[in-house]
Design a protein around this motif. Structure first.
Motif, short mmCIF file in Angstrom:
data_model
loop_
_atom_site.label_atom_id
_atom_site.label_comp_id
_atom_site.label_asym_id
_atom_site.label_seq_id
_atom_site.Cartn_x
_atom_site.Cartn_y
_atom_site.Cartn_z
N ILE A 90 0.64 -0.90 0.21
CA ILE A 90 -0.06 -0.13 0.36
C ILE A 90 0.73 0.96 0.25
O ILE A 90 0.64 2.31 -0.53
CB ILE A 90 -0.23 0.30 1.71
CG1 ILE A 90 -2.10 -1.25 1.05
CG2 ILE A 90 -1.82 1.00 1.66
CD1 ILE A 90 -2.06 -0.82 1.99
N ASN A 91 2.30 1.42 0.74
CA ASN A 91 2.52 2.81 0.84
C ASN A 91 3.27 2.70 -0.32
O ASN A 91 3.73 4.31 -0.64
CB ASN A 91 3.54 2.28 1.57
CG ASN A 91 3.14 2.05 2.69
OD1 ASN A 91 2.35 3.21 3.95
ND2 ASN A 91 3.61 1.67 4.56
N LYS A 92 3.88 1.41 -1.11
CA LYS A 92 4.73 1.82 -2.77
C LYS A 92 3.24 1.80 -3.49
O LYS A 92 3.55 3.40 -4.07
CB LYS A 92 4.42 0.24 -3.03
CG LYS A 92 6.11 -0.07 -4.45
CD LYS A 92 6.60 -1.10 -4.51
CE LYS A 92 7.37 -1.21 -5.57
NZ LYS A 92 7.64 -2.53 -5.81
N ASN A 93 2.01 1.62 -3.47
CA ASN A 93 1.46 2.40 -4.38
C ASN A 93 -0.05 1.96 -4.03
O ASN A 93 -1.06 1.79 -3.88
CB ASN A 93 1.57 0.76 -5.71
CG ASN A 93 0.42 1.55 -6.64
OD1 ASN A 93 -0.21 2.19 -6.77
ND2 ASN A 93 -0.01 0.36 -7.68
N GLY A 96 -3.19 2.97 -6.27
CA GLY A 96 -3.24 1.46 -6.88
C GLY A 96 -4.48 1.06 -5.40
O GLY A 96 -5.72 0.08 -5.90
N ALA A 97 -3.92 0.98 -4.70
CA ALA A 97 -5.01 0.66 -3.39
C ALA A 97 -5.40 0.94 -3.02
O ALA A 97 -7.25 0.13 -3.05
CB ALA A 97 -3.77 0.74 -1.77
N VAL A 98 -6.18 2.12 -2.90
CA VAL A 98 -7.31 3.04 -2.99
C VAL A 98 -8.16 2.93 -4.30
O VAL A 98 -9.45 2.67 -4.34
CB VAL A 98 -7.12 4.49 -3.33
CG1 VAL A 98 -8.09 5.48 -3.39
CG2 VAL A 98 -6.11 5.13 -1.93
N SER A 99 -7.73 2.88 -5.59
CA SER A 99 -8.25 2.69 -6.37
C SER A 99 -8.95 0.74 -6.59
O SER A 99 -10.00 0.35 -6.94
CB SER A 99 -7.67 2.16 -7.96
OG SER A 99 -8.80 2.23 -9.25
N ILE A 129 -6.41 1.45 4.96
CA ILE A 129 -6.37 0.89 3.91
C ILE A 129 -5.91 -0.62 5.09
O ILE A 129 -6.76 -1.45 5.11
CB ILE A 129 -6.01 0.99 2.94
CG1 ILE A 129 -6.83 2.01 1.55
CG2 ILE A 129 -6.80 -0.32 2.26
CD1 ILE A 129 -6.37 1.92 0.68
N SER A 130 -4.75 -0.43 5.37
CA SER A 130 -4.53 -1.80 5.55
C SER A 130 -5.19 -1.39 7.00
O SER A 130 -5.24 -3.46 7.35
CB SER A 130 -2.61 -1.94 5.84
OG SER A 130 -2.56 -0.69 7.04
#
Length: 232
Positions: A90-93, A96-99, A129-130
């Motif tokens: 999640i921290n990396k992208n 994308g995680a939100v999407s 999110i996590s």
């Protein structure tokens, strides 16, 4: 701690460790039954049966306790590692995680207004999110999965020891020939109850599960008797 509270906690821990109790008793009964009948087939006195059976039951119980503890610890360590990997992803992208999360929520039945509100809040801090995923996973866990590995392993030890000593006790109280009969009868009753317990855990047919449990125990008993007769 009051007596009532203590008893309540014991009941809760037993309910949480129901699977370990049934599995431990099944293992203890089958393994020690074969050992006891094998020694009895080749021994001249009940003392040898009691010594071998009691030693085997205690050693097997300690082994099962340690195995249960390490298995649960390994599962929880693996779960923690997966959580850390998810946080790193999640921290990396974060976008994308939100999407991905919004895509899941579109099919969740929530109103578009609610989804938009969540999207606006999550976008400010994607790291939440996590935490949300971990909280959802924790809410889906059973009581047994939340119970300490120590509690599970203790119940495993006690159940395995009790079941393992069941075939041994008749040789302590009765002569050899009588002990043979009582050992088989008492163990058969215990196996019947264990088969029903296994059926309840796995939601399987009680008849089939009892038959399987009895069949495995019979195979272990015959193997023990044959080896005992051959070696004697």
């Amino acid at each position: 701690m009051s007596e009532r509270l203590f008893i309540s906690r014991i009941k809760q821990s037993l309910a949480a460790s129901y699977g370990e109790v049934v599995f431990g008793m099944s293992d203890g009964t089958v393994s020690i039954l074969g050992l006891v009948l094998g020694v009895a087939a080749g021994a001249d006195s009940a003392d040898a049966v009691v010594l071998a059976g009691a030693t085997g039951a205690i050693a097997a119980s300690v082994s099962m306790m340690a195995g249960c503890f390490m298995e649960i610890e390994s599962e929880r360590d693996e779960e923690e590692e997966e959580n850390q990997e998810r946080i790193a992803a999640i921290n990396k992208n974060p976008e994308g995680a939100v999407s991905d999360l919004m895509g899941l929520l579109q099919n969740s039945g929530l109103s578009q207004q609610t989804i938009n509100f969540i999207h606006a809040d999550i976008s400010k801090n994607p790291a939440t999110i996590s935490g949300l995923e971990i909280a959802i996973a924790a809410s889906q866990k059973t009581i047994g999965q939340k119970t300490s590995p120590v509690i599970h392993s203790i119940w495993m030890f006690l159940s395995d020891l009790f079941a393992g000593l069941t075939p041994v006790i008749p040789f302590v109280l009765f002569p050899m020939h009588t002990a043979w009969i009582i050992c088989i009868v008492v163990t058969a009753v215990l196996l019947l109850l264990l088969g029903i317990g296994r059926a309840r855990i796995s939601n399987r047919s009680p008849v089939r599960t009892v038959a399987e449990t009895m069949g495995i125990a019979l195979a272990a008993a015959l193997a023990g008797v044959i080896v005992g007769m051959l070696l004697s």
